[in-house]
Design an enzyme around this catalytic site. Structure first.
Site, short mmCIF file in Angstrom:
data_model
loop_
_atom_site.label_atom_id
_atom_site.label_comp_id
_atom_site.label_asym_id
_atom_site.label_seq_id
_atom_site.Cartn_x
_atom_site.Cartn_y
_atom_site.Cartn_z
N TYR A 86 -6.73 -36.61 -17.92
CA TYR A 86 -6.84 -37.97 -18.08
C TYR A 86 -6.57 -38.29 -19.79
O TYR A 86 -7.02 -37.31 -20.64
CB TYR A 86 -8.23 -38.40 -17.85
CG TYR A 86 -8.52 -39.93 -18.03
CD1 TYR A 86 -7.52 -40.80 -17.81
CD2 TYR A 86 -9.83 -40.25 -18.51
CE1 TYR A 86 -7.85 -42.11 -18.21
CE2 TYR A 86 -9.84 -41.41 -19.12
CZ TYR A 86 -9.00 -42.40 -18.71
OH TYR A 86 -9.34 -43.59 -19.28
N TYR B 129 -16.59 -42.08 -21.10
CA TYR B 129 -16.21 -40.79 -20.84
C TYR B 129 -16.84 -39.61 -21.53
O TYR B 129 -15.98 -39.15 -22.31
CB TYR B 129 -14.72 -40.90 -20.49
CG TYR B 129 -14.14 -39.83 -19.65
CD1 TYR B 129 -14.05 -40.06 -18.06
CD2 TYR B 129 -13.42 -38.94 -20.09
CE1 TYR B 129 -13.47 -39.08 -17.42
CE2 TYR B 129 -12.77 -37.75 -19.38
CZ TYR B 129 -12.83 -37.94 -18.09
OH TYR B 129 -12.33 -36.93 -17.01
N1 LIG Z 1 -9.79 -41.74 -11.05
C1 LIG Z 1 -9.35 -41.58 -12.17
O1 LIG Z 1 -9.36 -42.79 -12.97
C2 LIG Z 1 -8.61 -40.68 -12.83
C3 LIG Z 1 -7.73 -40.54 -13.88
C4 LIG Z 1 -7.23 -39.40 -14.32
C5 LIG Z 1 -7.41 -38.17 -13.83
N2 LIG Z 1 -8.37 -38.13 -12.74
C6 LIG Z 1 -8.56 -36.86 -12.31
O2 LIG Z 1 -8.26 -36.70 -10.99
C7 LIG Z 1 -8.97 -35.58 -10.46
C8 LIG Z 1 -9.31 -35.99 -8.94
O3 LIG Z 1 -10.31 -37.07 -9.33
P1 LIG Z 1 -10.53 -38.50 -8.46
O4 LIG Z 1 -10.62 -39.62 -9.48
O5 LIG Z 1 -9.09 -38.75 -7.49
O6 LIG Z 1 -11.77 -38.62 -7.53
P2 LIG Z 1 -12.21 -37.87 -6.21
O7 LIG Z 1 -13.56 -38.04 -5.95
O8 LIG Z 1 -11.27 -38.13 -5.14
O9 LIG Z 1 -11.97 -36.28 -6.42
C9 LIG Z 1 -12.78 -35.56 -7.14
C10 LIG Z 1 -13.14 -34.47 -6.20
O10 LIG Z 1 -13.80 -33.04 -6.93
C11 LIG Z 1 -14.66 -32.86 -5.94
N3 LIG Z 1 -15.49 -31.70 -6.85
C12 LIG Z 1 -16.65 -32.26 -7.69
N4 LIG Z 1 -17.15 -31.22 -8.00
C13 LIG Z 1 -16.81 -30.02 -7.30
C14 LIG Z 1 -16.93 -28.63 -7.46
N5 LIG Z 1 -18.07 -27.99 -8.11
N6 LIG Z 1 -16.15 -27.78 -6.70
C15 LIG Z 1 -15.35 -28.37 -5.79
N7 LIG Z 1 -15.04 -29.74 -5.77
C16 LIG Z 1 -15.84 -30.44 -6.65
C17 LIG Z 1 -15.28 -33.94 -5.34
O11 LIG Z 1 -16.06 -33.69 -4.04
C18 LIG Z 1 -14.19 -34.60 -4.90
O12 LIG Z 1 -13.62 -34.52 -3.88
C19 LIG Z 1 -9.92 -35.12 -11.16
O13 LIG Z 1 -9.68 -34.06 -11.95
C20 LIG Z 1 -10.03 -36.54 -12.05
O14 LIG Z 1 -10.65 -35.98 -13.66
C21 LIG Z 1 -9.00 -39.16 -12.27
#
Ligand SMILES: NC(=O)c1ccc[n+]([C@@H]2O[C@H](COP(=O)([O-])OP(=O)(O)OC[C@H]3O[C@@H](n4cnc5c(N)ncnc54)[C@H](O)[C@@H]3O)[C@@H](O)[C@H]2O)c1
Length: 298
Positions: A180, A190
């Site tokens: 991100y 954040y």
């Molecule tokens: N949603 C956004 O706006 C955004 C923007 C840029 C990047 N991201 C990144 O995308 C990726 C996915 O996130 P998302 O937003 O799709 O949310 P999401 O909730 O779908 O995914 C996050 C996942 O991480 C899992 N998780 C948390 N702690 C964990 C651990 N200790 N071991 C294993 N799994 C664990 C959660 O159970 C969840 O399934 C992340 O790296 C996030 O930082 C998200």
């Protein structure tokens, strides 16, 4: 026709526990391209996830263009905070959500994949997980332990996964994570060291691409995604505001769809991207290029 063809490829998507996040969208795109897909799911979310699937609550989002439902080859319990089971503290190992799952560490998941599919069995690994217990606190108020947990779960876990899973991968394999913009621009709200974790993740992507490229012939990239109201992002508290802000201020003034990230992930994981490694690819409607908000009349 040039098409993304992942037939015969096997993928693991770590960080899927519902159908709202990037991990699910990526899993779906990989399956649309013909890959067999397994997922790694955080033990505290595992039962709810299995229930959602068994009760058909995700059938609509699991529907593929072929008319078949997306089926995961395996669902592995995974807590990416732990490299081995011995690293997990007693209260985690005996916790009711963990104790029935078997070895939920990164090493444990690796051994299960090897037992299920053998060596030379894996082509694509997606790291789509992050966690910062103090994400709502400004960096100035973040404790050392909160900071280190954010970096451990959200960044070191990629290093651990590459070092353990790469030996199971076929040549030409691909690792991909999600990052991100907070790694390089200030995003108030954040916090908790999550911005630091994303900076580490992007830097490690370059170094891992070099080391794993030379050692195993695999690629390592990361997608810097725009905002999506996933479960994790919604928990931080201002995601709807970010979605609206990006929509108003990006070169492409539209809301980002998770499938757009899924499709780029499928491309980057495919042989079509065989020349791309060590790179951060922005999938954010171009927001990262902007230097001021868009004046109302524009
Ligand atoms: N949603 C956004 O706006 C955004 C923007 C840029 C990047 N991201 C990144 O995308 C990726 C996915 O996130 P998302 O937003 O799709 O949310 P999401 O909730 O779908 O995914 C996050 C996942 O991480 C899992 N998780 C948390 N702690 C964990 C651990 N200790 N071991 C294993 N799994 C664990 C959660 O159970 C969840 O399934 C992340 O790296 C996030 O930082 C998200």
């Amino acid at each position: 026709m040039l098409k993304i063809d992942l037939a015969g490829k096997r993928a693991l998507v770590a960080g899927v526990a519902d159908d709202a996040g990037f991990g699910f969208a990526i899993a779906k795109s990989l399956a649309e391209a013909g890959a067999g897909v397994s997922v790694g799911t955080w033990p505290p979310a595992l039962n709810i996830f299995m229930n959602l699937m068994e009760r058909g609550k995700m059938d609509e989002s699991r529907m593929l263009s072929s008319g078949q439902l997306l089926e995961f080859e395996k669902v592995y319990p995974l807590d990416a905070a732990y490299d081995t089971l011995a690293d997990a503290p007693e209260d985690i190992r005996t916790n009711k959500r963990y104790k029935e799952t078997g070895d939920f560490s990164i090493e444990g998941m690796t051994r299960r994949i090897e037992a299920d599919f053998g060596r030379d069995s894996l082509d694509i690994v997606i790291h789509s997980l992050a966690n910062g217990p103090e994400v709502k606190k400004p960096l100035l108020e973040t404790s050392r332990s909160g900071y280190l947990t954010a970096v451990s779960v959200s960044a070191y876990s990629l290093i651990s996964m590459v070092s353990r899973l790469a030996p199971l991968m076929r040549k030409g394999g691909s690792f991909l994570s999600l990052t991100y913009l907070a790694s390089e621009r200030v995003i108030p709200g954040y916090g908790g060291g999550m911005s630091s974790a994303k900076a580490a993740l992007e830097s490690d992507t370059r170094t891992l691409a070099f080391e794993a490229g030379r050692k195993y012939g695999i690629r390592v990239n990361t997608i810097s995604a725009g905002p999506l109201a996933s479960r994790a992002a919604s928990a931080i508290g201002f995601i709807e505001e970010m979605v609206d802000f990006y929509k108003a201020n990006s070169p492409l003034p539209e809301q980002l769809a998770a499938s757009e990230v899924g499709n780029v992930a499928a491309f980057l994981s495919s042989p079509l991207a065989s020349g791309i490694t060590g790179t951060t690819v922005y999938v954010d409607k171009g927001y990262h290029t902007m230097g001021r908000t868009v004046p109302p009349e524009t």
